[in-house]
Write a protein that holds these residues in place. Structure first.
Motif, short mmCIF file in Angstrom:
data_model
loop_
_atom_site.label_atom_id
_atom_site.label_comp_id
_atom_site.label_asym_id
_atom_site.label_seq_id
_atom_site.Cartn_x
_atom_site.Cartn_y
_atom_site.Cartn_z
N LEU A 1 0.83 -1.21 0.00
CA LEU A 1 0.00 0.00 0.00
C LEU A 1 0.86 1.25 0.00
CD1 LEU A 1 -2.75 -1.11 2.53
CD2 LEU A 1 -3.06 -0.69 0.08
N MET A 2 1.93 1.21 0.79
CA MET A 2 2.82 2.37 0.86
C MET A 2 3.49 2.62 -0.50
SD MET A 2 5.74 3.19 3.67
CE MET A 2 6.90 2.00 3.09
N GLU A 3 3.89 1.57 -1.18
CA GLU A 3 4.49 1.71 -2.51
C GLU A 3 3.49 2.30 -3.51
OE1 GLU A 3 7.27 1.62 -5.56
OE2 GLU A 3 7.57 1.40 -3.41
N MET A 4 2.24 1.85 -3.45
CA MET A 4 1.22 2.41 -4.33
C MET A 4 1.01 3.89 -4.05
SD MET A 4 -1.44 -0.80 -4.45
CE MET A 4 -2.80 0.24 -4.83
N ASP A 5 0.96 4.25 -2.77
CA ASP A 5 0.79 5.66 -2.40
C ASP A 5 1.96 6.49 -2.90
OD1 ASP A 5 -1.54 4.97 -1.11
OD2 ASP A 5 -0.65 4.96 0.89
N TYR A 6 3.17 5.96 -2.75
CA TYR A 6 4.38 6.66 -3.16
C TYR A 6 4.34 6.96 -4.66
CZ TYR A 6 9.38 7.61 -3.77
OH TYR A 6 10.59 8.17 -4.09
N ARG A 7 3.88 6.00 -5.44
CA ARG A 7 3.84 6.16 -6.90
C ARG A 7 2.66 7.03 -7.37
NH1 ARG A 7 8.86 4.99 -8.02
NH2 ARG A 7 9.45 2.98 -7.16
N ALA A 8 1.59 7.08 -6.58
CA ALA A 8 0.38 7.79 -7.01
C ALA A 8 0.30 9.22 -6.51
CB ALA A 8 -0.86 7.03 -6.53
N SER A 9 1.21 9.62 -5.60
CA SER A 9 1.13 10.95 -5.02
C SER A 9 2.47 11.67 -5.04
CB SER A 9 0.63 10.85 -3.57
OG SER A 9 0.70 12.11 -2.95
N THR A 10 2.51 12.76 -5.77
CA THR A 10 3.73 13.56 -5.83
C THR A 10 4.00 14.21 -4.48
OG1 THR A 10 3.23 14.01 -8.14
CG2 THR A 10 4.88 15.40 -7.09
N ALA A 11 2.95 14.72 -3.83
CA ALA A 11 3.12 15.38 -2.53
C ALA A 11 3.61 14.39 -1.48
CB ALA A 11 1.81 16.02 -2.08
N LEU A 12 3.04 13.20 -1.46
CA LEU A 12 3.46 12.19 -0.50
C LEU A 12 4.89 11.74 -0.79
CD1 LEU A 12 2.65 10.45 1.92
CD2 LEU A 12 1.92 8.72 0.28
N VAL B 1 5.97 6.16 9.76
CA VAL B 1 4.62 6.56 10.15
C VAL B 1 3.61 6.17 9.06
CG1 VAL B 1 3.14 8.55 10.63
CG2 VAL B 1 5.39 8.38 11.68
N HIS B 2 3.95 6.42 7.81
CA HIS B 2 3.03 6.08 6.73
C HIS B 2 2.86 4.56 6.62
CE1 HIS B 2 0.61 7.03 3.27
NE2 HIS B 2 1.23 6.06 2.59
N PHE B 3 3.94 3.83 6.79
CA PHE B 3 3.86 2.37 6.78
C PHE B 3 2.94 1.88 7.90
CE2 PHE B 3 5.53 -1.48 8.85
CZ PHE B 3 5.18 -2.41 7.88
N LEU B 4 3.09 2.42 9.09
CA LEU B 4 2.24 2.03 10.21
C LEU B 4 0.78 2.40 9.95
CD1 LEU B 4 4.49 2.94 13.27
CD2 LEU B 4 3.88 0.65 12.44
N PHE B 5 0.55 3.56 9.38
CA PHE B 5 -0.82 3.98 9.05
C PHE B 5 -1.48 3.00 8.09
CE2 PHE B 5 -3.51 6.18 5.92
CZ PHE B 5 -4.60 6.45 6.74
N GLN C 1 -6.96 7.21 -1.58
CA GLN C 1 -6.84 8.26 -0.58
C GLN C 1 -5.71 9.26 -0.85
OE1 GLN C 1 -6.73 6.71 3.37
NE2 GLN C 1 -6.61 8.71 4.31
N PHE C 2 -4.59 8.81 -1.34
CA PHE C 2 -3.43 9.69 -1.51
C PHE C 2 -3.13 10.05 -2.97
CE2 PHE C 2 -2.72 7.66 2.59
CZ PHE C 2 -2.49 8.77 3.38
N VAL C 3 -4.00 9.70 -3.88
CA VAL C 3 -3.76 9.98 -5.30
C VAL C 3 -3.85 11.49 -5.54
CG1 VAL C 3 -4.64 9.65 -7.64
CG2 VAL C 3 -4.64 7.75 -6.03
N ASP C 4 -2.80 12.05 -6.16
CA ASP C 4 -2.83 13.47 -6.51
C ASP C 4 -2.18 13.76 -7.86
OD1 ASP C 4 -0.13 13.28 -6.04
OD2 ASP C 4 -0.03 14.86 -4.55
N LYS C 5 -2.11 12.76 -8.70
CA LYS C 5 -1.56 12.95 -10.05
C LYS C 5 -2.57 13.71 -10.90
CE LYS C 5 2.20 10.42 -9.65
NZ LYS C 5 3.53 10.91 -9.73
#
Length: 133
Positions: free
Chosen positions: A11-22, A35-39, A109-113
């Motif tokens: 999930l963290m890898e998907m968030d990392y790739r889908a969100s420039t801000a994250l 923290v993000h991994f734990l979340f 949730q974290f997509v911002d592309k």
């Protein structure tokens, strides 16, 4: 625990790739990775545990099929939201596959592309509101 950690990293890898801000936030500090991994691990783990406990508690009841139906309806709702607000997919059938992990975690949730922000926010808003009920 290894399965929860593996899902959390995925999930963290998907968030990392889908969100420039994250991506920028995570690259600025090692603690933010933790923290993000734990979340993400807790989000998925708690949802899975809640579903399992609910199923175990309702197992002795004669209307146990209602619990299974509720989980299936949650999946159907998520897939219908993906079809309605997910935009024009090259392969719309992919929504059926994406619906499975979305039962356990909010992938949008974290997509911002650019080009995906409005769709992701619409999906997140609808999924979170129904799950809070």
């Amino acid at each position: 625990w290894l399965s929860f950690m593996s899902a959390g990293f995925g999930l963290m890898e998907m968030d990392y790739r889908a969100s420039t801000a994250l991506m920028t936030q995570l690259e600025s500090s090692g603690w933010k990775w933790v923290v993000h991994f734990l979340f993400r691990t807790c989000e998925m783990g708690l949802r899975l545990v809640a579903i399992c406990v609910w199923l175990v508690m309702l197992r002795p009841q004669p209307q146990f099929w209602v619990a299974e139906l509720a989980i299936f309806l949650d999946y159907c709702y998520v897939v219908s939201v993906l079809f309605a607000f997910g935009g024009r997919e090259k392969y719309p059938e992919a929504n059926l596959l994406i619906g499975v992990p979305m039962v356990f975690a909010n992938l949008a949730q974290f997509v911002d592309k650019p080009g995906f922000i409005l769709a992701a926010r619409g999906i997140t808003k609808r999924v979170v509101v129904v799950r809070l009920l």
